[in-house]
Each structure stands twice: as structure tokens, then as C-alpha cells.
Design a protein around this motif. Structure first.
Motif, PDB file in Angstrom:
ATOM      1  N   GLY A  23     -13.039   7.237   2.347  1.00 51.38           N
ATOM      2  CA  GLY A  23     -12.261   8.344   1.792  1.00 51.38           C
ATOM      3  C   GLY A  23     -11.547   9.230   2.794  1.00 51.38           C
ATOM      4  N   GLU A  24     -11.454   8.773   4.064  1.00 51.76           N
ATOM      5  CA  GLU A  24     -10.816   9.608   5.076  1.00 51.76           C
ATOM      6  C   GLU A  24      -9.513   9.005   5.592  1.00 51.76           C
ATOM      7  N   ARG A  25      -8.526   9.874   5.849  1.00 56.17           N
ATOM      8  CA  ARG A  25      -7.351   9.458   6.601  1.00 56.17           C
ATOM      9  C   ARG A  25      -7.679   9.537   8.084  1.00 56.17           C
ATOM     10  N   PHE A  41       1.663   2.601  21.965  1.00 57.40           N
ATOM     11  CA  PHE A  41       1.842   1.203  21.592  1.00 57.40           C
ATOM     12  C   PHE A  41       1.223   0.948  20.218  1.00 57.40           C
ATOM     13  N   THR A  42       0.056   1.490  20.019  1.00 61.86           N
ATOM     14  CA  THR A  42      -0.624   1.330  18.738  1.00 61.86           C
ATOM     15  C   THR A  42       0.200   1.959  17.613  1.00 61.86           C
ATOM     16  N   ALA A  43       0.797   3.115  17.908  1.00 64.28           N
ATOM     17  CA  ALA A  43       1.638   3.782  16.916  1.00 64.28           C
ATOM     18  C   ALA A  43       2.800   2.890  16.506  1.00 64.28           C
ATOM     19  N   LEU A  49       3.595  -2.153  10.466  1.00 63.57           N
ATOM     20  CA  LEU A  49       2.744  -2.483   9.323  1.00 63.57           C
ATOM     21  C   LEU A  49       3.018  -1.561   8.137  1.00 63.57           C
ATOM     22  N   VAL A  50       3.449  -0.335   8.434  1.00 61.98           N
ATOM     23  CA  VAL A  50       3.859   0.579   7.364  1.00 61.98           C
ATOM     24  C   VAL A  50       5.110   0.028   6.690  1.00 61.98           C
ATOM     25  N   LYS A  51       6.075  -0.388   7.511  1.00 64.03           N
ATOM     26  CA  LYS A  51       7.307  -0.954   6.956  1.00 64.03           C
ATOM     27  C   LYS A  51       7.020  -2.174   6.090  1.00 64.03           C
ATOM     28  N   ALA A  52       6.037  -2.946   6.527  1.00 65.40           N
ATOM     29  CA  ALA A  52       5.677  -4.146   5.778  1.00 65.40           C
ATOM     30  C   ALA A  52       4.769  -3.809   4.601  1.00 65.40           C
ATOM     31  N   ALA A  53       4.513  -2.511   4.415  1.00 66.43           N
ATOM     32  CA  ALA A  53       3.743  -2.031   3.259  1.00 66.43           C
ATOM     33  C   ALA A  53       2.288  -2.489   3.225  1.00 66.43           C
ATOM     34  N   VAL A  54       1.741  -2.750   4.414  1.00 65.52           N
ATOM     35  CA  VAL A  54       0.330  -3.123   4.462  1.00 65.52           C
ATOM     36  C   VAL A  54      -0.527  -1.864   4.464  1.00 65.52           C
ATOM     37  N   VAL A  55      -0.025  -0.857   5.153  1.00 62.48           N
ATOM     38  CA  VAL A  55      -0.768   0.389   5.282  1.00 62.48           C
ATOM     39  C   VAL A  55       0.204   1.525   4.959  1.00 62.48           C
ATOM     40  N   THR A  56      -0.309   2.668   4.537  1.00 60.46           N
ATOM     41  CA  THR A  56       0.596   3.784   4.245  1.00 60.46           C
ATOM     42  C   THR A  56       0.328   4.921   5.218  1.00 60.46           C
ATOM     43  N   SER A  57       1.386   5.699   5.470  1.00 59.97           N
ATOM     44  CA  SER A  57       1.241   6.810   6.394  1.00 59.97           C
ATOM     45  C   SER A  57       1.678   8.093   5.714  1.00 59.97           C
ATOM     46  N   VAL A  58       1.071   9.186   6.113  1.00 57.70           N
ATOM     47  CA  VAL A  58       1.395  10.496   5.555  1.00 57.70           C
ATOM     48  C   VAL A  58       1.682  11.436   6.714  1.00 57.70           C
ATOM     49  N   LYS A  59       2.856  12.031   6.700  1.00 60.06           N
ATOM     50  CA  LYS A  59       3.225  12.941   7.786  1.00 60.06           C
ATOM     51  C   LYS A  59       2.646  14.330   7.543  1.00 60.06           C
ATOM     52  N   GLY A  60       2.792  15.158   8.564  1.00 55.52           N
ATOM     53  CA  GLY A  60       2.403  16.559   8.434  1.00 55.52           C
ATOM     54  C   GLY A  60       0.909  16.794   8.564  1.00 55.52           C
ATOM     55  N   PRO A  61       0.526  18.045   8.466  1.00 54.81           N
ATOM     56  CA  PRO A  61      -0.882  18.426   8.620  1.00 54.81           C
ATOM     57  C   PRO A  61      -1.766  17.667   7.637  1.00 54.81           C
ATOM     58  N   HIS A  62      -2.922  17.273   8.112  1.00 57.72           N
ATOM     59  CA  HIS A  62      -3.871  16.461   7.343  1.00 57.72           C
ATOM     60  C   HIS A  62      -3.268  15.119   6.961  1.00 57.72           C
ATOM     61  N   GLY A  63      -2.251  14.722   7.678  1.00 61.65           N
ATOM     62  CA  GLY A  63      -1.664  13.409   7.431  1.00 61.65           C
ATOM     63  C   GLY A  63      -2.447  12.351   8.174  1.00 61.65           C
ATOM     64  N   GLY A  64      -1.827  11.182   8.319  1.00 62.22           N
ATOM     65  CA  GLY A  64      -2.481  10.093   9.021  1.00 62.22           C
ATOM     66  C   GLY A  64      -2.238   8.779   8.315  1.00 62.22           C
ATOM     67  N   PHE A  65      -3.060   7.790   8.647  1.00 63.37           N
ATOM     68  CA  PHE A  65      -2.905   6.466   8.045  1.00 63.37           C
ATOM     69  C   PHE A  65      -4.028   6.203   7.061  1.00 63.37           C
ATOM     70  N   GLU A  66      -3.686   5.472   6.027  1.00 63.59           N
ATOM     71  CA  GLU A  66      -4.719   5.081   5.064  1.00 63.59           C
ATOM     72  C   GLU A  66      -4.314   3.773   4.398  1.00 63.59           C
ATOM     73  N   ILE A  67      -5.271   3.124   3.804  1.00 61.86           N
ATOM     74  CA  ILE A  67      -5.001   1.850   3.138  1.00 61.86           C
ATOM     75  C   ILE A  67      -5.829   1.795   1.869  1.00 61.86           C
ATOM     76  N   THR A  68      -5.223   1.325   0.816  1.00 62.14           N
ATOM     77  CA  THR A  68      -5.927   1.312  -0.474  1.00 62.14           C
ATOM     78  C   THR A  68      -6.938   0.168  -0.553  1.00 62.14           C
ATOM     79  N   ASP A  69      -7.915   0.328  -1.421  1.00 67.10           N
ATOM     80  CA  ASP A  69      -8.911  -0.729  -1.625  1.00 67.10           C
ATOM     81  C   ASP A  69      -8.220  -2.012  -2.060  1.00 67.10           C
TER      82      ASP A  69
END
Lengths: 144, 144
Positions: A23-25, A41-43, A49-69
Motif C-alpha cells: 500500500g505504499e508509493r 539511470f534508474t529514473a 516503463l511508465v510510458k509502456a504502462a507497466v508502472v504508474t508515476s505520480v508527481k508532486g508531494p507524496h508522489g512516487g511510483f506504484e503498480i497495481t495488483d
DNA sequence: TCCGAAATATGACAAAAGTCATCTTTTGCT
DNA sequence: AGCAAAAGATGACTTTTGTCATATTTCGGA
């Protein structure tokens, strides 16, 4: 076998998956620290992978990367490798020939076929969901 | 999978083996032409293999490269790959981790093991002698 | 509305892999 | 002895891969 980009990409995704499962970003600096990879490099790889829609990213405070079940279940290593390293690994000749198939094989063609199908099997049957189970149990690791 | 150097190296050796089997030495320009590789680069790789005593070279007029029947029998692709690309391919972790073994595996370790053993099997059971049979019959090729 | 946290984009830089060109050495032949 | 044919050695160059740094955009919260 795989490029560095691909290795980092897989490890980064697995780490994101573990956290998302809880449950964490995660922010990029955290990812890089936990999988022991260069931050920028990792970024860059994650962006692919975001462009390829494998993982999603959220900008701004409390943002980050996440992936759905759902994505964890359906995303295989085969997908990831293809996105980052391209499809060559699944198709190209072991001896680097441009033309090499059943009809006009290189000397290694038929034996190489077995290796490749073993590789394909590994990549196609490995979903993120399955791979993070060991990490969550603590029986497998992503750094060192 | 293998480096370009390794691909050229294997193809060059196979061509030398075919010719040596027919009792002929080959010069580097001929090799490069017949396996469609850059001349100087190929020469450099052959030098490595000469140092490693896989193939022998003779300088001067009517010189060139040759390989004994004995060497063709005993030299496997595993040897050649190890000489040119090093032993990493047989040992390194699929996800690029420095530490990854039965005790502290990465998430891919056990599946990767199968791929690697298939690869090892292919390389260790492929001698130059066996590989040139197809080339001599015309059923396999070294360029294009 | 403004500040700061985060991803995104871009480009410079470094290292490795691959390529090319030139010179040196060895040696058979005349 | 001298020439020419061959490998060997060396270094410069290019491309690809990997790394680093800096700006830009987005957005939540005080």
C-alpha cells in the motif's frame, strides 16, 4: 545476458511491486538505495516503463511510483525485457548471423534453440507477483 | 548473449577448421571475407585464440591459420566463449547482483539456473569437429 | 498564492565495445 | 641479401552503453 538497464529495471519494478503490495508509493531515491543502483539511470529506466504502462508515476508531494495488483499479475519478465532490451534476445542468431532459421541454419541453430526456449519459458512464466513472494518472505533479495 | 568478438571468433575458428580439415591454411583476409567480418577485428580475436593455443598461426609467405584435428575434437564452444568473453556468463547472477547463490538467491536464481545449465550443456557438448560437419555438407552456413 | 517535493526531460560526460589504419616482425623464395 | 607475404602489435577513432548533473513541470499543502 541482459543489459544493466534491464537488470536495474527488473529490480526496481520488483521493489516498487513489493511496496505497492503493502500500500505504499516509493520515490526514486528510495528505490535506488534499496536496489543499489544509480539514481538518475534508474529514473530513466522507470520512465520507459511508465510510458509502456507497466508502472504508474505520480508527481508532486507524496508522489512516487506504484503498480497495481492487476499489473503485477499480468506483467512478465518477458514484457519488461522486451521493453528495455528489445525483442532481439528472443529471435537473434547465436552466432550473429542476419539469416538463420530452420531452412538456412547456422551450425549452432538447433542447439541454440533449446537454450532460447528455456529462456523464453523462464521469462514468460515469471510474473512480478510471483517474483515478489520470495522478497516479501525474506527468502530472496534485490541488492548486494 | 555473446559479444560480437565471440561471435566472430567462433565463426572464424569454424572456417579455419573446415579448411584445415581439407589440408589448407587460411589467411586472415580470406577468413574475414568468408564469414563476413571486419578484417582487423577478426585478426585481433584470432590472436587471442593463438595465445590460448586453440589455433596456430604461421607467419610469412604461405602462412596463415590452421588447427589440428586433435584440437577440433577437444575444443568446445565453452572453451572459446570463456577465452573471449570470460567466465562471467557461466556464473553471474541474472539480475546483476554481486551475491547470488543457493543460500542467498535473487528472485530469479532458481529459474535462471535451468537456463544456464541448458546453455552450459550446449557449449560443452559442441566441439569444433561436430560443428563443421554441417558446414562441410553444406547444410549450415557461416555468413549472411 | 507560494513553497517545496516529486517526476520528467535534456544534455554532458565516461567507459566499454567495436572498428579501422599503420607499423613491425617473421620467414619463404629468388 | 633482398623482396614480398603473412601474422602481430599498437593506437586512434566511433558507437553504444552506462552515468551524472541540471533544469523543467506538476502538484499538494500551508
Amino acid at each position: 545476458m541482459f543489459s544493466k538497464a534491464c537488470e536495474y529495471g527488473i529490480r526496481a519494478l520488483l521493489y516498487v511491486a513489493v511496496k505497492s503490495h503493502g500500500g505504499e508509493r516509493v520515490i526514486i531515491s528510495d528505490i535506488a538505495k534499496e536496489i543499489d543502483s544509480p539514481v538518475s539511470f534508474t529514473a530513466k529506466i522507470l520512465q520507459q516503463l511508465v510510458k509502456a504502462a507497466v508502472v504508474t508515476s505520480v508527481k508532486g508531494p507524496h508522489g512516487g511510483f506504484e503498480i497495481t495488483d492487476e499489473k503485477m499479475k499480468t506483467t512478465t519478465l518477458a514484457h519488461i525485457v522486451e521493453i528495455i532490451d528489445g525483442p532481439a534476445i528472443f529471435r537473434s542468431c547465436g552466432l550473429g548471423l542476419g539469416v538463420c532459421d530452420e531452412g538456412t541454419p547456422c551450425p549452432l541453430h538447433f542447439k541454440y534453440h533449446n537454450v532460447r526456449s528455456e529462456l523464453k519459458k523462464m521469462l514468460e512464466t515469471s510474473t512480478l507477483e510471483k517474483l515478489i513472494q520470495g522478497v516479501e518472505r525474506g527468502s530472496t533479495h534485490l541488492k548486494l
